[in-house]
Design an enzyme around this catalytic site. Structure first.
Site, mmCIF file in Angstrom:
data_model
loop_
_atom_site.group_PDB
_atom_site.id
_atom_site.type_symbol
_atom_site.label_atom_id
_atom_site.label_comp_id
_atom_site.label_asym_id
_atom_site.label_seq_id
_atom_site.Cartn_x
_atom_site.Cartn_y
_atom_site.Cartn_z
ATOM 1 N N LYS A 63 22.232 -36.982 26.309
ATOM 2 C CA LYS A 63 23.302 -37.542 27.126
ATOM 3 C C LYS A 63 22.564 -39.569 26.148
ATOM 4 C CE LYS A 63 23.895 -36.405 31.467
ATOM 5 N NZ LYS A 63 24.013 -36.581 32.673
ATOM 6 N N ASP A 99 28.869 -40.046 34.830
ATOM 7 C CA ASP A 99 27.988 -39.490 36.271
ATOM 8 C C ASP A 99 28.535 -40.725 37.604
ATOM 9 O OD1 ASP A 99 27.031 -37.393 35.160
ATOM 10 O OD2 ASP A 99 25.869 -38.460 33.642
ATOM 11 N N ARG A 147 8.430 -42.560 42.307
ATOM 12 C CA ARG A 147 6.766 -42.585 42.302
ATOM 13 C C ARG A 147 6.181 -43.357 41.572
ATOM 14 N NH1 ARG A 147 5.074 -36.749 40.527
ATOM 15 N NH2 ARG A 147 6.243 -37.392 38.399
ATOM 16 N N GLY A 232 25.549 -31.884 46.476
ATOM 17 C CA GLY A 232 25.949 -32.987 44.875
ATOM 18 C C GLY A 232 26.277 -32.290 43.856
#
Length: 265
Positions: A63, A99, A147, A232
């Site tokens: 991508k 997307d 994170r 999803g």
């Protein structure tokens, strides 16, 4: 016969071929959808163009690499990733990112308004970039939790008005949030959630980009809290719908594509 396809490695698990083939069948489009597993994005794009392929979807790991070999539209350039290539014109192939459209239309399908709302995105990778820009462009204020805070900050720097935090801030971020997108792979391989159940509440709309399994632990726990849940597969469906409509200029048979997709999950 027009040829469309998917470029990635691996792609044997992809649900795009049956979804697109169902659309061609429904609308009597003389086309086929095939898969390619090249080693090099640039060479594959040039080969597809030479062979007369009309359009390509692009998935991992190409991508970002594909961006350098197409003329990206504004959204793809901002996301820094291409998942759909259009070869219809004689000029250079154009690159798009459907997307983001998949995220926006998933919320729309479930009657979730985004304009003026606050949305939290968990993750800072490719899916998170698409989600963050989709939410921001729809008028939402975006909060990114990851994170590694530096990666969240890097993404936030690109998205107008966005902020960055670590995962330990999720409870505070979600307290007054209206929407949540899990853009990580947590929940795919194990029955785990990236979000503490105690941070969820009934005023949230929760989209989990994971579609295998369709019902993740995050969605189960969100439903138990009374939240609106969006699996999803909706995001997967609508990114494909957007690609189909871009390539063919026709309205996609959404319900047929959805039925075929969900039978394969």
């Amino acid at each position: 016969m027009d040829v469309y396809g998917l470029m990635g490695n691996p792609v044997g698990h992809s649900l795009s071929p049956p979804m697109h083939e169902a659309a061609y069948d429904e609308l009597d489009v003389d086309a086929r959808y095939v898969t390619f597993e090249p080693d090099d994005a640039g060479a594959a794009i040039e080969a597809a163009r030479t062979l007369g392929v009309r359009g390509l979807n692009v998935t991992i790991p190409f991508k970002e690499d594909a961006l350098a070999h197409v003329e990206p539209d504004d959204l793809a350039a901002r996301i820094s990733a291409v998942n759909t290539i259009d070869f219809r014109d004689d000029a250079a192939p154009t690159g798009h990112n459907t997307d983001a459209e998949g995220v926006r239309r998933s919320f729309e399908r479930h009657d979730v308004a985004l304009d003026g709302r606050t949305a939290v995105v968990v993750g800072a990778g490719g899916a998170a970039r698409a989600a963050a820009f989709a939410l921001s462009d729809a008028g939402a204020t975006v909060r990114i939790a990851n994170r590694t805070v530096s990666r969240a900050q890097s993404l936030a720097d690109d998205v107008p008005g966005a902020t960055a935090d670590g995962l330990d801030a999720l409870a505070d971020l979600l307290a007054d949030a209206d929407a949540l997108v899990n853009a990580t792979s947590v929940g795919m391989e194990e029955d785990r959630s990236p979000v503490p159940k105690g941070a969820l509440h009934g005023d949230l709309a929760v989209l989990d980009a994971v579609y295998r399994p369709v019902e993740t632990r995050l969605l189960r726990e969100a439903a138990e809290c009374g939240a609106t849940t969006i699996d999803g597969a909706w995001m997967l469906l609508y990114q494909g719908v957007a690609a189909f409509e871009l390539w063919t200029g026709q309205s996609a048979p959404v319900e047929r594509m959805n039925a075929v997709l969900r039978r394969r999950l």
